[in-house]
Write a protein that holds these residues in place. Structure first.
Motif, PDB file in Angstrom:
ATOM      1  N   ILE A 226       0.820  -1.207   0.000  1.00  0.00           N
ATOM      2  CA  ILE A 226       0.000   0.000   0.000  1.00  0.00           C
ATOM      3  C   ILE A 226       0.859   1.264   0.000  1.00  0.00           C
ATOM      4  O   ILE A 226       0.477   2.289  -0.573  1.00  0.00           O
ATOM      5  N   ALA A 227       2.071   1.204   0.583  1.00  0.00           N
ATOM      6  CA  ALA A 227       2.953   2.370   0.596  1.00  0.00           C
ATOM      7  C   ALA A 227       3.525   2.632  -0.793  1.00  0.00           C
ATOM      8  O   ALA A 227       3.567   3.782  -1.260  1.00  0.00           O
ATOM      9  N   LYS A 228       3.964   1.576  -1.480  1.00  0.00           N
ATOM     10  CA  LYS A 228       4.468   1.757  -2.840  1.00  0.00           C
ATOM     11  C   LYS A 228       3.348   2.180  -3.782  1.00  0.00           C
ATOM     12  O   LYS A 228       3.566   2.959  -4.714  1.00  0.00           O
ATOM     13  N   GLY A 229       2.156   1.665  -3.533  1.00  0.00           N
ATOM     14  CA  GLY A 229       1.018   2.092  -4.325  1.00  0.00           C
ATOM     15  C   GLY A 229       0.707   3.560  -4.129  1.00  0.00           C
ATOM     16  O   GLY A 229       0.396   4.288  -5.083  1.00  0.00           O
ATOM     17  N   ALA A 230       0.779   4.033  -2.873  1.00  0.00           N
ATOM     18  CA  ALA A 230       0.524   5.445  -2.590  1.00  0.00           C
ATOM     19  C   ALA A 230       1.567   6.340  -3.241  1.00  0.00           C
ATOM     20  O   ALA A 230       1.247   7.420  -3.760  1.00  0.00           O
ATOM     21  N   ALA A 231       2.827   5.903  -3.222  1.00  0.00           N
ATOM     22  CA  ALA A 231       3.881   6.683  -3.878  1.00  0.00           C
ATOM     23  C   ALA A 231       3.613   6.799  -5.371  1.00  0.00           C
ATOM     24  O   ALA A 231       3.802   7.875  -5.972  1.00  0.00           O
ATOM     25  N   LEU A 232       3.148   5.718  -5.982  1.00  0.00           N
ATOM     26  CA  LEU A 232       2.813   5.760  -7.403  1.00  0.00           C
ATOM     27  C   LEU A 232       1.634   6.693  -7.672  1.00  0.00           C
ATOM     28  O   LEU A 232       1.631   7.436  -8.660  1.00  0.00           O
ATOM     29  N   LEU A 233       0.639   6.679  -6.781  1.00  0.00           N
ATOM     30  CA  LEU A 233      -0.519   7.557  -6.958  1.00  0.00           C
ATOM     31  C   LEU A 233      -0.104   9.030  -6.910  1.00  0.00           C
ATOM     32  O   LEU A 233      -0.608   9.857  -7.675  1.00  0.00           O
ATOM     33  N   HIS A 234       0.807   9.370  -5.990  1.00  0.00           N
ATOM     34  CA  HIS A 234       1.294  10.748  -5.924  1.00  0.00           C
ATOM     35  C   HIS A 234       2.060  11.109  -7.195  1.00  0.00           C
ATOM     36  O   HIS A 234       1.943  12.240  -7.698  1.00  0.00           O
TER      37      HIS A 234
ATOM     38  N   THR B  88      -9.441  -3.246   7.010  1.00  0.00           N
ATOM     39  CA  THR B  88     -10.138  -3.782   8.178  1.00  0.00           C
ATOM     40  C   THR B  88      -9.165  -4.229   9.253  1.00  0.00           C
ATOM     41  O   THR B  88      -9.318  -3.891  10.426  1.00  0.00           O
ATOM     42  N   HIS B  89      -8.143  -4.986   8.860  1.00  0.00           N
ATOM     43  CA  HIS B  89      -7.246  -5.617   9.834  1.00  0.00           C
ATOM     44  C   HIS B  89      -5.891  -4.912   9.840  1.00  0.00           C
ATOM     45  O   HIS B  89      -5.162  -4.953   8.849  1.00  0.00           O
ATOM     46  N   ALA B  90      -5.570  -4.268  10.949  1.00  0.00           N
ATOM     47  CA  ALA B  90      -4.302  -3.549  11.086  1.00  0.00           C
ATOM     48  C   ALA B  90      -3.280  -4.471  11.757  1.00  0.00           C
ATOM     49  O   ALA B  90      -3.077  -4.419  12.964  1.00  0.00           O
ATOM     50  N   VAL B  91      -2.635  -5.315  10.953  1.00  0.00           N
ATOM     51  CA  VAL B  91      -1.628  -6.229  11.502  1.00  0.00           C
ATOM     52  C   VAL B  91      -0.402  -5.442  11.935  1.00  0.00           C
ATOM     53  O   VAL B  91       0.160  -5.667  13.015  1.00  0.00           O
ATOM     54  N   PHE B  92       0.050  -4.529  11.074  1.00  0.00           N
ATOM     55  CA  PHE B  92       1.142  -3.590  11.374  1.00  0.00           C
ATOM     56  C   PHE B  92       2.410  -4.297  11.849  1.00  0.00           C
ATOM     57  O   PHE B  92       2.921  -4.040  12.950  1.00  0.00           O
ATOM     58  N   SER B  93       2.933  -5.181  11.013  1.00  0.00           N
ATOM     59  CA  SER B  93       4.243  -5.781  11.292  1.00  0.00           C
ATOM     60  C   SER B  93       5.326  -4.791  10.864  1.00  0.00           C
ATOM     61  O   SER B  93       5.152  -4.079   9.874  1.00  0.00           O
ATOM     62  N   PRO B  94       6.453  -4.735  11.591  1.00  0.00           N
ATOM     63  CA  PRO B  94       7.521  -3.812  11.196  1.00  0.00           C
ATOM     64  C   PRO B  94       7.958  -4.077   9.753  1.00  0.00           C
ATOM     65  O   PRO B  94       7.997  -5.242   9.334  1.00  0.00           O
ATOM     66  N   PRO B  95       8.258  -3.025   8.981  1.00  0.00           N
ATOM     67  CA  PRO B  95       8.306  -1.593   9.323  1.00  0.00           C
ATOM     68  C   PRO B  95       7.041  -0.842   8.883  1.00  0.00           C
ATOM     69  O   PRO B  95       7.145   0.235   8.272  1.00  0.00           O
ATOM     70  N   ALA B  96       5.866  -1.360   9.158  1.00  0.00           N
ATOM     71  CA  ALA B  96       4.619  -0.755   8.686  1.00  0.00           C
ATOM     72  C   ALA B  96       4.446   0.667   9.201  1.00  0.00           C
ATOM     73  O   ALA B  96       4.038   1.560   8.438  1.00  0.00           O
ATOM     74  N   ILE B  97       4.735   0.907  10.469  1.00  0.00           N
ATOM     75  CA  ILE B  97       4.481   2.233  11.054  1.00  0.00           C
ATOM     76  C   ILE B  97       5.336   3.291  10.369  1.00  0.00           C
ATOM     77  O   ILE B  97       4.864   4.395  10.072  1.00  0.00           O
ATOM     78  N   GLU B  98       6.590   2.972  10.094  1.00  0.00           N
ATOM     79  CA  GLU B  98       7.458   3.934   9.415  1.00  0.00           C
ATOM     80  C   GLU B  98       6.928   4.271   8.028  1.00  0.00           C
ATOM     81  O   GLU B  98       6.953   5.427   7.590  1.00  0.00           O
ATOM     82  N   ARG B  99       6.436   3.278   7.327  1.00  0.00           N
ATOM     83  CA  ARG B  99       5.923   3.511   5.975  1.00  0.00           C
ATOM     84  C   ARG B  99       4.620   4.301   5.992  1.00  0.00           C
ATOM     85  O   ARG B  99       4.418   5.197   5.165  1.00  0.00           O
ATOM     86  N   LEU B 100       3.737   3.984   6.921  1.00  0.00           N
ATOM     87  CA  LEU B 100       2.431   4.642   6.953  1.00  0.00           C
ATOM     88  C   LEU B 100       2.508   6.076   7.455  1.00  0.00           C
ATOM     89  O   LEU B 100       1.663   6.903   7.106  1.00  0.00           O
ATOM     90  N   SER B 101       3.490   6.372   8.297  1.00  0.00           N
ATOM     91  CA  SER B 101       3.615   7.716   8.876  1.00  0.00           C
ATOM     92  C   SER B 101       4.621   8.581   8.131  1.00  0.00           C
ATOM     93  O   SER B 101       5.023   9.636   8.617  1.00  0.00           O
ATOM     94  N   SER B 102       5.012   8.150   6.936  1.00  0.00           N
ATOM     95  CA  SER B 102       6.051   8.869   6.193  1.00  0.00           C
ATOM     96  C   SER B 102       5.527  10.078   5.442  1.00  0.00           C
ATOM     97  O   SER B 102       6.306  10.778   4.789  1.00  0.00           O
ATOM     98  N   GLY B 103       4.218  10.325   5.484  1.00  0.00           N
ATOM     99  CA  GLY B 103       3.637  11.466   4.797  1.00  0.00           C
ATOM    100  C   GLY B 103       2.953  11.128   3.492  1.00  0.00           C
ATOM    101  O   GLY B 103       2.423  12.028   2.821  1.00  0.00           O
TER     102      GLY B 103
END
Length: 398
Positions: A314-322, A334-349
């Motif tokens: 989803i992070a690489k997809g978001a970068a492509l969308l931008h 629905t399910h926030a598994v959030f295995s590392p390094p998910a938090i760094e990727r999601l909070s990167s802006g």
């Protein structure tokens, strides 16, 4: 986080602002659903008070006033009201006790008393502290991390209820682990979803209630009835409270496998246009985005998936969308598994907001300013009521 993120329900003011997001011309608009009559509450009901988010902690909108949100409003059958509920028991495991408590609050029940502990060698011990003989028992337990521990705990709880002469045992599994192992993609692989289904069935469960399975065919792995609960209405109701014009909206599937899910989501959002991110996976938890199918230039992109694990896809997809000119990007799952390094990727802006549900408990270390957690307690509580009352479950999502 803006104060508007703290309320998932549609007030009179938010309803008027959200009419541009949802089609009002369609005769099948979900806003035409009738209201759910308030259910009689037991004296033990406790109202959950929600405060404003502080220091980036997510807001957890919960409605515990006896009504469902806009997308969950449907008239209950007359013969389903006033039933004798003395034979309904709700127990929770240790995976997500806060969600279980919210479900009990909605239903007007106290959680059943159960003693769960670990021996020194890690073995799990379960003893019910009250009689369940002849009762309809609902065991709420996600198989979230640590998946194996929570799965084994669920199996032992089912066995304890069966040996205590429970009439029926329903395993309420907000997050069904091993669901991604639903087929063989190469030689000599196991199909873990089928194995776990067999374990739950053989342990003594009579029914399974699961939220947003990774793939629909997982229901066929069970030899017992499975009620598939879709959590999209909770997210859709929240998005409806935001001031987004339907002309500016595009729903994006982060991979080809999620097109059906994204298409169903887009149809609810005034039949919004659909875009697809094409990716090539190099290995487990490793994804490489290749190209984009569809137009997102100048639009608000809403990426929809069933879960976020490491957030690579989803992070690489978001970068492509931008790169393709998207004005804002929202991530919904629905399910926030959030295995590392998910938090760094999601909070990167990359994301304007990351919207998830509480099928998996959000740990404090995983909080970040863009995170919003929505509660599915009302949805699961209503589903349990309908199963117990022998009412239709699918009508909730129509």
């Amino acid at each position: 986080m803006a104060s508007s993120l703290t309320s998932p329900s549609l007030s009179s003011s938010s309803t008027s602002s959200s009419t541009s997001l949802f089609s009002s011309s369609s005769p099948s608009s979900l806003y035409h659903k009738s209201f759910v009559p308030k259910r009689t509450r037991l004296p033990t009901h406790v109202k959950c008070e929600i405060s404003e988010p502080v220091n980036g902690k997510p807001s957890v909108p919960i409605i515990n006033d006896g009504t469902l949100s806009k997308f969950l409003q449907a008239r209950r059958l007359p013969n389903a009201v006033g039933r004798n509920n003395n034979r309904l028991k709700i127990f929770t495991g240790t995976a997500n006790p806060s969600l279980s408590q919210e479900i009990a609050w909605y239903m007007g029940f106290e959680l059943g008393k159960v003693n769960i502990k670990r021996f020194a060698d890690g073995e799990i011990y379960v003893q019910l502290q009250e009689s369940v003989r002849g009762c309809d028992v609902y065991l709420i337990q996600s198989t979230c991390p640590p998946a194996n521990e929570n799965l084994m705990e669920l199996l032992v709880m089912i066995d304890a209820c069966r040996r205590a002469s429970a009439k029926t045992i329903t395993a309420v599994i907000p997050y069904f682990g091993y669901a991604r192992a639903d087929r063989k993609t190469q030689g000599r692989e196991s199909i873990g979803a089928k194995l776990v289904a067999n374990l739950i069935t053989e342990a003594g469960a009579d029914r399974v209630l699961a939220c947003d399975l990774h793939s629909g065919q997982s229901m066929g792995y069970f030899d017992i009835p499975v009620d598939h609960v879709y959590c999209q209405p909770v997210v859709l109701d929240y998005l409806a409270s935001k001031k987004i014009s339907s002309d500016d909206l595009v729903v994006v599937s982060p991979d080809v496998g999620g097109v059906a899910r994204a298409r169903a989501f887009a149809k609810k959002l005034s039949d919004a246009p659909l875009a697809i991110v094409d990716k090539r996976r190099q290995g487990h938890n490793i994804a490489e985005v290749m190209n984009l199918i569809g137009d997102v230039k100048g639009k608000v992109a809403v990426m929809v998936d069933d879960m976020i694990d490491t957030a690579g896809t989803i992070a690489k997809g978001a970068a492509l969308l931008h790169q393709e000119g998207a004005r804002e990007v929202y991530a919904c799952c629905t399910h926030a598994v959030f295995s590392p390094p998910a938090i760094e990727r999601l909070s990167s802006g990359l994301f304007q907001e990351v919207i998830v549900t509480n099928t998996i408990p959000a740990m404090e270390k995983n909080y970040f300013p863009q995170l919003t957690v929505l509660s599915v307690a009302n949805l699961l509580g209503e589903t349990i009521w309908r199963v117990h009352d022998d009412c239709s479950v699918s009508s909730i999502f129509q």
